[in-house]
Design an enzyme around this catalytic site. Sequence first.
Site, PDB file in Angstrom:
ATOM      1  CD  GLU A 340     -12.488  -0.117  -3.269  1.00 55.25           C
ATOM      2  OE1 GLU A 340     -12.288  -0.243  -4.492  1.00 55.25           O
ATOM      3  OE2 GLU A 340     -12.631  -1.093  -2.496  1.00 55.25           O
ATOM      4  CD  GLU A 445      -8.231  -0.353  -5.772  1.00 57.88           C
ATOM      5  OE1 GLU A 445      -9.004  -1.285  -6.097  1.00 57.88           O
ATOM      6  OE2 GLU A 445      -7.961  -0.056  -4.590  1.00 57.88           O
TER       7      GLU A 445
END
Length: 507
Positions: A340, A445
């Site tokens: 991320e 995720e």
Amino acid sequence: MAYHFFLFAFYLCFYVLSLSLAQPFRAVNLGNWLVTEGWMKPSLFDGIPNKDLLDGTRVQFFSIKLQRYLCAENAGGTNLVANRINADTWETFALWRINENFFYLRLVINDKQFVGLESQGNKIVAISHSAGDPERFQIIRNRCDPNRVRLQASNGKFIQVQSETLVIANYDRYGWEDDNPSVFRMNNLNGQDNMQQLQGEYQITNGYGPIKAPIVMQSHWKAWITEEDFRFISKSGINAVRIPVGWWIAFDPTPPKPFVGGSLQVLDKAFYWAGKYGMKVIVDLHAARGSQNGNDHSSTIDGSLEWGDSKIQETVNVIDFLAKRYASDPSLVAIELLNEPLAPMVSLETLLKYYQAGYNAVRKYTQNAYVIFSNRLGPADSKELLSFATNLNRVVIDVHFYNLFNDQLFKGKSAEWNINNIRNDRASQLSSLTIANGPLTFVGEWTGEWEVVGALMQDYQKFVNVQQEVYRSATFGWAYWSYKLENPKRTHWSFKCMIEYNYLKVI
């Protein structure tokens, strides 16, 4: 000789076939294990003294006598003043914790200088880009009112507000009276305006300190994920685990302070358990030095994002270390180079430079392991990595799909709306990343939690089922976040709870 050649060829074919049969992977993230995320286990922080003043805590100081806030004039580079009736960014400081009583104060804007004593004299200034003895302050809290404080500078004197334009460390008298110019009200901004206390690896290890932190962390690692958990995971239809790690693991057993040694041995054990129960391992660099997104799960000190060009080589060194150590382990299936990264602070140019170097580092040791590139969060094109990744071998693009963290989009929406959002919008996003001869795709995720209020069990079941139906089209697979957590208000984040309570069945 012919027999041995035949045997070798048989096992080689079997190995290659097993790799192809394993995909797409059905995985679960082992979050809050080797990279701390306090929201998942708040009790882990309970033993820290002054735990409301962890690294990164935003504070403001209001002079009781003058009825004005301390302020970094011009947002830094000059003296501190006390002339603001209201407080905003210039009046806000981030704590860097030395121990439970002593701190550095860092500005939260522009060049983010540290507050300290001027080099000659006792005025308080904000001009230094590094923290040393002149920038050290003791925050002394009133026993009856802990938000009533005095600030003692490194010269042993208290900071006082002599006037709106003169803040100086020369006060040596005691007392907590309202007319005492060295008394301030400390506003802790945690919990205000959606600002949450950072609770990452840096906060917990620095919070407990060098004596207690190793005891706390090693006990946590031992208990949070066990061999029994790997057995449970394997029986639930899962064939891989994604394990977040931090950059400090490459320095085990003596990582830089305040980090604690021992996480590498835990990762070794995870590989052993994965092999024992027939699962693959995705090693995910979740926290790069300097923080690639400013979130506590990237082990930021104070919420700043300071990963960039200057940090590329040392981050590549971490990937090199991991690839070298685990390349020959049959359980290794992939290494994710960075979790991320946040746009626009992490530029695409910088990220591609790092991804190419990280890819090369992995390929030094293995041609079989996949290399995973995480898409940038924030205002970034979800397809921006496609042309780059298409030119490389055995690579994957990781996207994270949460029906959360965007109040404008998800707040107040119904269960049916969310289910249709997965079936239509998420499916379309995933499809746009799946191109002929391109990289594989991975929903690294996703979770069973959402913003729906008052949802029934059947709503949750439909929600997780439609996600599985859509995410099965990801050519590398998906990974649920996360395996477990100890937070009764957030049980739908827990794969273990969702399985045990019959909310989720892997399909």
